[in-house]
Write a protein that holds these residues in place. Sequence first.
Motif, short mmCIF file in Angstrom:
data_model
loop_
_atom_site.label_atom_id
_atom_site.label_comp_id
_atom_site.label_asym_id
_atom_site.label_seq_id
_atom_site.Cartn_x
_atom_site.Cartn_y
_atom_site.Cartn_z
N LEU A 159 0.81 -1.22 0.00
CA LEU A 159 0.00 0.00 0.00
C LEU A 159 0.84 1.27 0.00
CD1 LEU A 159 -2.72 -1.02 2.61
CD2 LEU A 159 -2.82 -1.25 0.13
N SER A 160 2.13 1.14 -0.26
CA SER A 160 3.00 2.32 -0.18
C SER A 160 2.60 3.40 -1.17
CB SER A 160 4.46 1.91 -0.41
OG SER A 160 4.62 1.29 -1.67
N PHE A 161 1.95 3.03 -2.28
CA PHE A 161 1.56 4.03 -3.28
C PHE A 161 0.46 4.95 -2.74
CE2 PHE A 161 -1.62 0.81 -3.88
CZ PHE A 161 -2.74 1.45 -4.38
N LEU A 162 -0.16 4.59 -1.62
CA LEU A 162 -1.22 5.42 -1.04
C LEU A 162 -0.70 6.44 -0.03
CD1 LEU A 162 -4.02 2.77 -0.35
CD2 LEU A 162 -3.96 4.46 -2.19
N ARG A 163 0.57 6.35 0.34
CA ARG A 163 1.05 7.20 1.43
C ARG A 163 0.91 8.69 1.13
NH1 ARG A 163 6.39 3.66 2.23
NH2 ARG A 163 5.43 1.86 3.26
N ALA A 164 1.20 9.09 -0.11
CA ALA A 164 1.09 10.51 -0.46
C ALA A 164 -0.35 10.99 -0.31
CB ALA A 164 1.57 10.74 -1.89
N LEU A 165 -1.29 10.09 -0.54
CA LEU A 165 -2.70 10.43 -0.37
C LEU A 165 -3.01 10.76 1.09
CD1 LEU A 165 -5.51 10.56 -1.72
CD2 LEU A 165 -5.72 8.11 -1.35
N VAL A 167 0.63 -5.06 12.89
CA VAL A 167 0.07 -5.84 11.79
C VAL A 167 1.04 -5.93 10.61
CG1 VAL A 167 -1.81 -6.04 10.10
CG2 VAL A 167 -2.28 -5.26 12.44
N ALA A 168 1.41 -7.17 10.28
CA ALA A 168 2.22 -7.41 9.08
C ALA A 168 1.32 -7.55 7.86
CB ALA A 168 3.07 -8.67 9.26
N THR A 169 0.22 -8.31 8.01
CA THR A 169 -0.72 -8.52 6.91
C THR A 169 -2.15 -8.44 7.45
OG1 THR A 169 0.84 -10.02 5.81
CG2 THR A 169 -1.44 -10.08 5.06
N LEU A 170 -2.95 -7.59 6.82
CA LEU A 170 -4.36 -7.48 7.15
C LEU A 170 -5.16 -8.28 6.14
CD1 LEU A 170 -6.65 -6.12 8.81
CD2 LEU A 170 -6.60 -4.26 7.13
N LEU A 171 -6.00 -9.18 6.63
CA LEU A 171 -6.85 -9.99 5.78
C LEU A 171 -8.28 -9.47 5.89
CD1 LEU A 171 -4.44 -11.88 7.01
CD2 LEU A 171 -5.72 -13.73 5.96
N ALA A 193 -10.49 3.58 7.60
CA ALA A 193 -9.58 3.82 8.72
C ALA A 193 -8.52 2.74 8.83
CB ALA A 193 -10.38 3.90 10.02
N LEU A 194 -8.91 1.47 8.62
CA LEU A 194 -7.96 0.37 8.74
C LEU A 194 -6.90 0.44 7.66
CD1 LEU A 194 -10.33 -2.64 9.59
CD2 LEU A 194 -9.17 -1.07 11.16
N VAL A 195 -7.29 0.75 6.43
CA VAL A 195 -6.32 0.81 5.35
C VAL A 195 -5.35 1.96 5.55
CG1 VAL A 195 -6.04 1.23 2.86
CG2 VAL A 195 -7.77 -0.39 3.66
N ARG A 196 -5.84 3.11 6.05
CA ARG A 196 -4.92 4.22 6.32
C ARG A 196 -3.87 3.81 7.35
NH1 ARG A 196 -5.44 9.91 9.61
NH2 ARG A 196 -6.01 8.45 11.26
N THR A 233 1.84 2.09 8.48
CA THR A 233 2.73 1.24 9.29
C THR A 233 3.37 0.14 8.46
OG1 THR A 233 0.79 -0.08 9.97
CG2 THR A 233 1.49 1.70 11.44
N ASP A 234 3.38 0.32 7.13
CA ASP A 234 4.07 -0.60 6.21
C ASP A 234 3.53 -2.02 6.24
OD1 ASP A 234 5.84 1.39 5.31
OD2 ASP A 234 7.12 1.10 7.04
N GLY A 235 2.23 -2.16 6.48
CA GLY A 235 1.62 -3.48 6.42
C GLY A 235 1.10 -3.80 5.03
#
Length: 360
Positions: free
Chosen positions: A3-9, A280-284, A327-330, A335-337
């Motif tokens: 999800l790193s491409f969303l950080r600027a958002l 969280v390393a991976t959110l399912l 909120a969870l995705v943000r 946190t680099d998950g």
Amino acid sequence: MDLSFLRALYDRPGPFASVYLDMRRTEAPRAVDVCRHVRCKELADQGAPPKTVEAVERVVRDEKEQRESGCLAVFASGGEVVHSVLLDGPPRAESARYAPLPHVIPLLEQRGEPVSRVVAVVNRLGAEISCVTADGTRWGLKVSPEVESPVHKPKGGERLSQARSQRAAEDTWRANAKKVAQFVERSAAACGAEVVVVAGDVRARGAVLEYLSEPVLALTVESERSCGRGLDADVADAVTARRAERIRAAVERFDEQIMKGRRAVDGLGAVVGALRNAQVATLLVEERVDARTPVWTGPRCTDLATSPGELHAMGVAEPVADRADAALVRALAGTDGELLLIASYGWRAGNGLGALLRYA
């Protein structure tokens, strides 16, 4: 899914306008314009300021002038478009939303779990290789022949001469196949390939496969096609199979850790707590999960809780409620998950949410 491409958002303060629009060509020439007006009116009705609505309209108009295909996703805040992207295919549903956080789950569903891949269309002289990395970067190259002739085996003539010519043709195939295999190996390493598709001439495919290393062979599938929709379909099938394999493996790890009571949690409250602690390393997330239950957020990505009182206790003066998935995705992106959208693999978790943890 990275999800790193969303950080600027998320670096921008909200509220955000989130719009998904069908940009495909239709029999009705003004269909896109009509949809644009409808979506922008919806934004205005939800309280989006005129400058933000106008910024969205400009992006849609510009995209319509350049090309009309796929799903256009637009995110705007403070009178400016923060992120826009055109994705393949129509949106699952057109929508317009003005809320504290960007509504990115439809974007992630449309984008799909990325799978890096190499596609090599081979013949007895060389190959055309195309690569796609996990972040969507694409490039291609053409492999020229190591030996140009002879390529074809003779069908007549003196027996000894014919045998010699046949061996010479086979030597040509092997020399070219060895060179192609070397380029396939390098391309797979360069893009971190999870899938390798070797397509084209059957004899050339077999020769190339003989020279591939065991690690690359383990990723390789064959296609009889050399181009067109048939090849595209074979590549899509290989990508889908790899994606399903990855998800099954994550679900198995999750089930194992849940049973052991160790590095996994499920349910909204437990997942919110783990994200707040950057565990969280991976959110399912189960696809189509009802994530409209509000989660309260603050200025930082890890400011989230299932009640405003929790955030007040953490020093957040003005908690804001939004959809749980937003909120969870943000929090996950900050946190680099990684995110995995689970379709139907017999997976069951509280609220359709689970998390593999970095530490217990």
